[in-house]
Design a protein around this motif. Structure first.
Motif, PDB file in Angstrom:
ATOM      1  N   MET A 130       0.845  -1.200   0.000  1.00 13.91           N
ATOM      2  CA  MET A 130       0.000   0.000   0.000  1.00 13.91           C
ATOM      3  C   MET A 130       0.879   1.250   0.000  1.00 13.91           C
ATOM      4  O   MET A 130       1.829   1.351   0.770  1.00 13.91           O
ATOM      5  CB  MET A 130      -0.918   0.003   1.226  1.00 13.91           C
ATOM      6  CG  MET A 130      -1.844   1.212   1.284  1.00 13.91           C
ATOM      7  SD  MET A 130      -3.014   1.115   2.646  1.00 13.91           S
ATOM      8  CE  MET A 130      -1.905   1.238   4.048  1.00 13.91           C
ATOM      9  N   LYS A 131       0.562   2.181  -0.886  1.00 11.67           N
ATOM     10  CA  LYS A 131       1.331   3.408  -0.999  1.00 11.67           C
ATOM     11  C   LYS A 131       0.429   4.611  -0.738  1.00 11.67           C
ATOM     12  O   LYS A 131      -0.784   4.552  -0.945  1.00 11.67           O
ATOM     13  CB  LYS A 131       1.941   3.529  -2.398  1.00 11.67           C
ATOM     14  CG  LYS A 131       2.916   2.424  -2.769  1.00 11.67           C
ATOM     15  CD  LYS A 131       3.448   2.628  -4.174  1.00 11.67           C
ATOM     16  CE  LYS A 131       4.474   1.565  -4.553  1.00 11.67           C
ATOM     17  NZ  LYS A 131       3.855   0.225  -4.662  1.00 11.67           N
ATOM     18  N   GLN A 132       1.023   5.697  -0.276  1.00 13.99           N
ATOM     19  CA  GLN A 132       0.325   6.979  -0.162  1.00 13.99           C
ATOM     20  C   GLN A 132       0.686   7.798  -1.391  1.00 13.99           C
ATOM     21  O   GLN A 132       1.870   8.066  -1.638  1.00 13.99           O
ATOM     22  CB  GLN A 132       0.737   7.716   1.100  1.00 13.99           C
ATOM     23  CG  GLN A 132       0.192   9.130   1.200  1.00 13.99           C
ATOM     24  CD  GLN A 132      -1.260   9.178   1.644  1.00 13.99           C
ATOM     25  OE1 GLN A 132      -1.593   8.741   2.733  1.00 13.99           O
ATOM     26  NE2 GLN A 132      -2.122   9.680   0.782  1.00 13.99           N
ATOM     27  N   ILE A 133      -0.312   8.160  -2.188  1.00 13.92           N
ATOM     28  CA  ILE A 133      -0.086   8.849  -3.456  1.00 13.92           C
ATOM     29  C   ILE A 133      -0.901  10.142  -3.491  1.00 13.92           C
ATOM     30  O   ILE A 133      -2.086  10.148  -3.132  1.00 13.92           O
ATOM     31  CB  ILE A 133      -0.492   7.952  -4.641  1.00 13.92           C
ATOM     32  CG1 ILE A 133       0.321   6.644  -4.618  1.00 13.92           C
ATOM     33  CG2 ILE A 133      -0.298   8.684  -5.970  1.00 13.92           C
ATOM     34  CD1 ILE A 133      -0.166   5.593  -5.588  1.00 13.92           C
ATOM     35  N   SER A 134      -0.275  11.232  -3.926  1.00 13.78           N
ATOM     36  CA  SER A 134      -0.984  12.493  -4.136  1.00 13.78           C
ATOM     37  C   SER A 134      -1.118  12.745  -5.628  1.00 13.78           C
ATOM     38  O   SER A 134      -0.134  12.636  -6.364  1.00 13.78           O
ATOM     39  CB  SER A 134      -0.233  13.657  -3.476  1.00 13.78           C
ATOM     40  OG  SER A 134      -0.294  13.580  -2.071  1.00 13.78           O
ATOM     41  N   ILE A 135      -2.327  13.072  -6.063  1.00 14.05           N
ATOM     42  CA  ILE A 135      -2.578  13.368  -7.473  1.00 14.05           C
ATOM     43  C   ILE A 135      -2.961  14.838  -7.596  1.00 14.05           C
ATOM     44  O   ILE A 135      -4.033  15.258  -7.153  1.00 14.05           O
ATOM     45  CB  ILE A 135      -3.692  12.485  -8.058  1.00 14.05           C
ATOM     46  CG1 ILE A 135      -3.327  11.000  -7.935  1.00 14.05           C
ATOM     47  CG2 ILE A 135      -3.946  12.848  -9.525  1.00 14.05           C
ATOM     48  CD1 ILE A 135      -4.401  10.059  -8.434  1.00 14.05           C
ATOM     49  N   LEU A 136      -2.064  15.623  -8.179  1.00 15.78           N
ATOM     50  CA  LEU A 136      -2.327  17.043  -8.384  1.00 15.78           C
ATOM     51  C   LEU A 136      -3.104  17.201  -9.685  1.00 15.78           C
ATOM     52  O   LEU A 136      -2.536  17.142 -10.775  1.00 15.78           O
ATOM     53  CB  LEU A 136      -1.000  17.815  -8.444  1.00 15.78           C
ATOM     54  CG  LEU A 136      -1.113  19.339  -8.551  1.00 15.78           C
ATOM     55  CD1 LEU A 136      -1.782  19.918  -7.316  1.00 15.78           C
ATOM     56  CD2 LEU A 136       0.263  19.957  -8.751  1.00 15.78           C
ATOM     57  N   GLY A 137      -4.396  17.375  -9.551  1.00 18.40           N
ATOM     58  CA  GLY A 137      -5.260  17.518 -10.725  1.00 18.40           C
ATOM     59  C   GLY A 137      -6.152  16.317 -10.920  1.00 18.40           C
ATOM     60  O   GLY A 137      -5.832  15.414 -11.697  1.00 18.40           O
ATOM     61  N   CYS A 138      -7.288  16.279 -10.224  1.00 15.07           N
ATOM     62  CA  CYS A 138      -8.242  15.168 -10.361  1.00 15.07           C
ATOM     63  C   CYS A 138      -9.328  15.548 -11.356  1.00 15.07           C
ATOM     64  O   CYS A 138     -10.491  15.771 -10.997  1.00 15.07           O
ATOM     65  CB  CYS A 138      -8.843  14.798  -9.005  1.00 15.07           C
ATOM     66  SG  CYS A 138      -7.746  13.798  -7.993  1.00 15.07           S
ATOM     67  N   GLY A 139      -8.924  15.644 -12.613  1.00 17.08           N
ATOM     68  CA  GLY A 139      -9.853  15.980 -13.679  1.00 17.08           C
ATOM     69  C   GLY A 139     -10.241  14.756 -14.485  1.00 17.08           C
ATOM     70  O   GLY A 139     -10.472  13.682 -13.929  1.00 17.08           O
ATOM     71  N   TRP A 140     -10.299  14.914 -15.800  1.00 16.74           N
ATOM     72  CA  TRP A 140     -10.769  13.848 -16.693  1.00 16.74           C
ATOM     73  C   TRP A 140      -9.966  12.566 -16.521  1.00 16.74           C
ATOM     74  O   TRP A 140     -10.518  11.466 -16.535  1.00 16.74           O
ATOM     75  CB  TRP A 140     -10.686  14.337 -18.138  1.00 16.74           C
ATOM     76  CG  TRP A 140     -11.132  13.330 -19.152  1.00 16.74           C
ATOM     77  CD1 TRP A 140     -12.415  13.046 -19.525  1.00 16.74           C
ATOM     78  CD2 TRP A 140     -10.278  12.467 -19.923  1.00 16.74           C
ATOM     79  NE1 TRP A 140     -12.418  12.057 -20.479  1.00 16.74           N
ATOM     80  CE2 TRP A 140     -11.130  11.680 -20.750  1.00 16.74           C
ATOM     81  CE3 TRP A 140      -8.906  12.290 -20.014  1.00 16.74           C
ATOM     82  CZ2 TRP A 140     -10.634  10.739 -21.645  1.00 16.74           C
ATOM     83  CZ3 TRP A 140      -8.411  11.353 -20.900  1.00 16.74           C
ATOM     84  CH2 TRP A 140      -9.267  10.592 -21.700  1.00 16.74           C
ATOM     85  N   LEU A 141      -8.670  12.689 -16.331  1.00 19.60           N
ATOM     86  CA  LEU A 141      -7.823  11.515 -16.122  1.00 19.60           C
ATOM     87  C   LEU A 141      -7.534  11.268 -14.649  1.00 19.60           C
ATOM     88  O   LEU A 141      -7.557  10.133 -14.186  1.00 19.60           O
ATOM     89  CB  LEU A 141      -6.503  11.680 -16.881  1.00 19.60           C
ATOM     90  CG  LEU A 141      -5.449  10.588 -16.669  1.00 19.60           C
ATOM     91  CD1 LEU A 141      -5.990   9.219 -17.077  1.00 19.60           C
ATOM     92  CD2 LEU A 141      -4.168  10.921 -17.406  1.00 19.60           C
ATOM     93  N   GLY A 142      -7.266  12.326 -13.907  1.00 22.62           N
ATOM     94  CA  GLY A 142      -6.850  12.175 -12.517  1.00 22.62           C
ATOM     95  C   GLY A 142      -7.872  11.516 -11.623  1.00 22.62           C
ATOM     96  O   GLY A 142      -7.522  10.718 -10.739  1.00 22.62           O
ATOM     97  N   LEU A 143      -9.156  11.807 -11.827  1.00 19.78           N
ATOM     98  CA  LEU A 143     -10.197  11.224 -10.977  1.00 19.78           C
ATOM     99  C   LEU A 143     -10.329   9.715 -11.165  1.00 19.78           C
ATOM    100  O   LEU A 143     -10.255   8.955 -10.191  1.00 19.78           O
ATOM    101  CB  LEU A 143     -11.536  11.934 -11.206  1.00 19.78           C
ATOM    102  CG  LEU A 143     -12.730  11.390 -10.409  1.00 19.78           C
ATOM    103  CD1 LEU A 143     -12.440  11.353  -8.923  1.00 19.78           C
ATOM    104  CD2 LEU A 143     -13.983  12.224 -10.706  1.00 19.78           C
ATOM    105  N   PRO A 144     -10.529   9.218 -12.405  1.00 14.54           N
ATOM    106  CA  PRO A 144     -10.600   7.755 -12.562  1.00 14.54           C
ATOM    107  C   PRO A 144      -9.295   7.056 -12.205  1.00 14.54           C
ATOM    108  O   PRO A 144      -9.306   5.909 -11.754  1.00 14.54           O
ATOM    109  CB  PRO A 144     -10.961   7.566 -14.041  1.00 14.54           C
ATOM    110  CG  PRO A 144     -10.596   8.837 -14.712  1.00 14.54           C
ATOM    111  CD  PRO A 144     -10.786   9.913 -13.681  1.00 14.54           C
ATOM    112  N   LEU A 145      -8.169   7.743 -12.383  1.00 12.31           N
ATOM    113  CA  LEU A 145      -6.888   7.178 -11.967  1.00 12.31           C
ATOM    114  C   LEU A 145      -6.875   6.994 -10.455  1.00 12.31           C
ATOM    115  O   LEU A 145      -6.454   5.939  -9.951  1.00 12.31           O
ATOM    116  CB  LEU A 145      -5.742   8.096 -12.388  1.00 12.31           C
ATOM    117  CG  LEU A 145      -4.361   7.766 -11.813  1.00 12.31           C
ATOM    118  CD1 LEU A 145      -3.892   6.394 -12.280  1.00 12.31           C
ATOM    119  CD2 LEU A 145      -3.349   8.842 -12.187  1.00 12.31           C
TER     120      LEU A 145
END
Length: 273
Positions: free
Chosen positions: A1-16
């Protein structure tokens, strides 16, 4: 298990983010819209309101990066196509990345994945791979390349650059904008596209296999001409067929993704295209 930050949860970031959560990772996600915070939270994502500006960064950026091992940067340049470097807004996107760097350095983030674009190569008539020297023609391509280099040159963390081709998905396909249009240019130019599902699958593979300090082109390995491809897609979706100019195409750019197939052992999901 990893802790990941996604800067930009848009069209790609959200489903990712949703896919990474399914794999039992902990995910922080950012948005610039207060209305979207509840959407992220409902999906199980730890939501943050983060505005990355050319002059400043939201104070929330520190908490957003806190305890994360990996940062995924997926924010578009959003630049005017004809803007030149001599304008007052010169290097706006680059400055945003420069402003972000000190916060990454102060965090425990040691792996950065930067979502870029094959627009850094320009439109040379050639077969393009990761060894090809970039030669961007658009303003967004120029600033993406500068941002790539800023991240790659920083020794405080390892960066992998992922250059996507034209993005398509179930709810996003350029044929809808081309339908019914006439005198479209470059009928013989090959398409260089990638589906949202492959975007997510490739990012998963990079993280799972710890492929850092790399540059990858991410384009599906099929390249029919624009006229062939968009005519067929318009027929499949019962749309008015686009009409292309009879003039010969002057662009023969084909972006190759052999490195992704070989290094990541990744298989593209062509059935979705």
């Amino acid at each position: 298990m990893k802790q990941i930050s996604i800067l930009g949860c848009g069209w790609l970031g959200l489903p990712l983010a949703e896919r990474l959560l399914e794999k039992e990772n902990l995910v922080k996600g950012s948005t610039t819209s207060e209305n979207k915070l509840s959407i992220l939270e409902k999906a199980g994502i730890n939501p943050f309101l983060v505005a990355l500006e050319s002059e400043s960064v939201s104070e929330s950026i520190t908490d957003f990066l806190s305890e994360s091992e990996i940062l995924i940067i997926d924010i578009p340049p959003k630049l005017r196509g004809n803007q030149s470097f001599s304008t007052p807004l010169e290097m706006t996107f680059v400055r945003k990345i420069e402003n972000l760097i000190p916060f990454i350095e102060k965090s425990i983030v040691k792996k950065v994945l930067f979502v870029s674009s094959t627009s850094v190569y320009g439109d040379e008539n050639d077969l393009i791979n990761e060894e090809t020297i970039p030669n961007p023609e658009t303003e967004s391509g120029k600033q993406l390349l500068l941002a790539e280099n800023i991240l790659l040159e920083n020794k405080n963390f390892q960066t992998t650059i992922l250059r996507f081709g034209g993005l398509i998905g179930e709810d996003r396909h350029p044929v809808k904008h081309l339908s019914g249009k006439e005198n479209l240019e470059n009928p013989d130019a090959p398409v260089n596209l990638i589906h949202q599902n492959d975007c997510i699958g490739i990012i998963e593979s990079i993280i799972n296999q710890s492929k850092w300090n790399e540059i990858f082109n991410a384009v599906a390995p099929f390249h029919p001409t624009r006229e062939e491809y968009y005519t067929q897609k318009a027929k499949e979706q019962n749309l008015v067929l686009p009409k292309f100019s009879s003039e010969q195409s002057n662009i023969k750019k084909v972006v190759l993704s052999k490195k992704i197939e070989n290094v990541l052992d990744y298989k593209f999901r062509l059935a979705n295209y």
